[in-house]
Write a protein that holds these residues in place. Structure first.
Motif, short mmCIF file in Angstrom:
data_model
loop_
_atom_site.label_atom_id
_atom_site.label_comp_id
_atom_site.label_asym_id
_atom_site.label_seq_id
_atom_site.Cartn_x
_atom_site.Cartn_y
_atom_site.Cartn_z
N TRP A 93 42.09 46.04 42.84
CA TRP A 93 41.74 45.17 41.73
C TRP A 93 40.23 44.90 41.72
O TRP A 93 39.54 45.10 42.70
N LEU A 95 37.61 41.75 40.04
CA LEU A 95 37.44 40.49 39.33
C LEU A 95 36.01 40.47 38.79
O LEU A 95 35.05 40.52 39.57
N SER A 96 35.88 40.45 37.47
CA SER A 96 34.58 40.47 36.82
C SER A 96 34.32 39.16 36.10
O SER A 96 35.27 38.46 35.71
N THR A 137 28.32 41.84 32.21
CA THR A 137 29.52 41.88 33.04
C THR A 137 29.20 42.44 34.42
O THR A 137 28.51 43.46 34.53
N ASN A 174 34.04 34.12 31.06
CA ASN A 174 35.31 34.83 31.20
C ASN A 174 35.41 35.45 32.60
O ASN A 174 34.55 36.23 33.00
N THR A 176 37.76 37.95 34.51
CA THR A 176 38.75 38.95 34.14
C THR A 176 39.20 39.75 35.36
O THR A 176 38.37 40.35 36.05
N THR A 178 41.29 42.90 36.70
CA THR A 178 41.83 44.18 36.24
C THR A 178 42.28 45.01 37.44
O THR A 178 41.79 44.83 38.54
#
Length: 180
Positions: A93, A95-96, A137, A174, A176, A178
């Motif tokens: 995974w 995390l951004s 990002t 944000n 996020t 993914t």
């Protein structure tokens, strides 16, 4: 008598319909083994939770940054601890983080100064270099499958006497998660 015969015939038909269950697999003999295959499809599982930062506002998803004073204005920034992200995942995974807009929203009596999202710089270490900013990002953390991994974020908000007029500035950030 006819009624009784009809009832017996109907009962026999009903018993025949619900009688012995049909078996798809069976065997005879000693030993007797029947193989039965079981399967399950495990989906990608991702969970992201943000903790309340020490400077948390009225809702769990809001972080009130420390208002700058003359010391912060002279230094050019105000340091704050952001929230801690908790990740649970059953695969690799990332995390951004990024600002949801290019500029902070502004509420005040003066002309909107259009404070850039990049004025909110961040690092994973309170004493870090703060080269990342919310204008682009960037990965806050990455990992493999985990039952629980925490990632902390620390902020340095850039301030200037000439650019940051009185008012309330708000920037949505944000986070996020993914699974690439």
């Amino acid at each position: 008598m006819l009624r009784t015969r009809l009832a017996v015939v109907a009962g026999a038909l009903l018993l025949g319909a619900v009688g012995t269950p049909a078996f798809a697999q069976s065997c005879v003999g000693n030993p007797c083994t029947v193989a039965n295959t079981h399967s399950v499809t495990v989906p990608t599982l991702l969970r992201l939770a943000l903790s309340a930062a020490p400077t948390t506002g009225s809702t769990p998803t809001a972080t009130n940054l420390t208002a700058p004073d003359t010391i912060a204005m002279n230094a050019g920034f105000q340091a704050d601890q952001g929230p801690t992200a908790n990740v649970k995942a059953n695969r690799p995974w990332t995390l951004s983080v990024v600002g949801a807009s290019a500029t902070w929203s502004y509420a005040g009596a003066l002309t909107n100064p259009n404070k850039a999202a990049s004025d909110l710089k961040w690092d994973t270490n309170a004493g870090g270099t703060f080269t990342n900013n919310m204008g682009a990002t960037a990965a806050l953390a990455t990992g493999n499958g985990t039952a629980s991994t925490n990632a902390s974020i620390f902020y340095r908000t850039t301030y200037s006497y000439t650019a940051d007029v009185p008012g309330t500035y708000t920037l949505v950030v944000n986070f996020t998660l993914t699974a690439p």
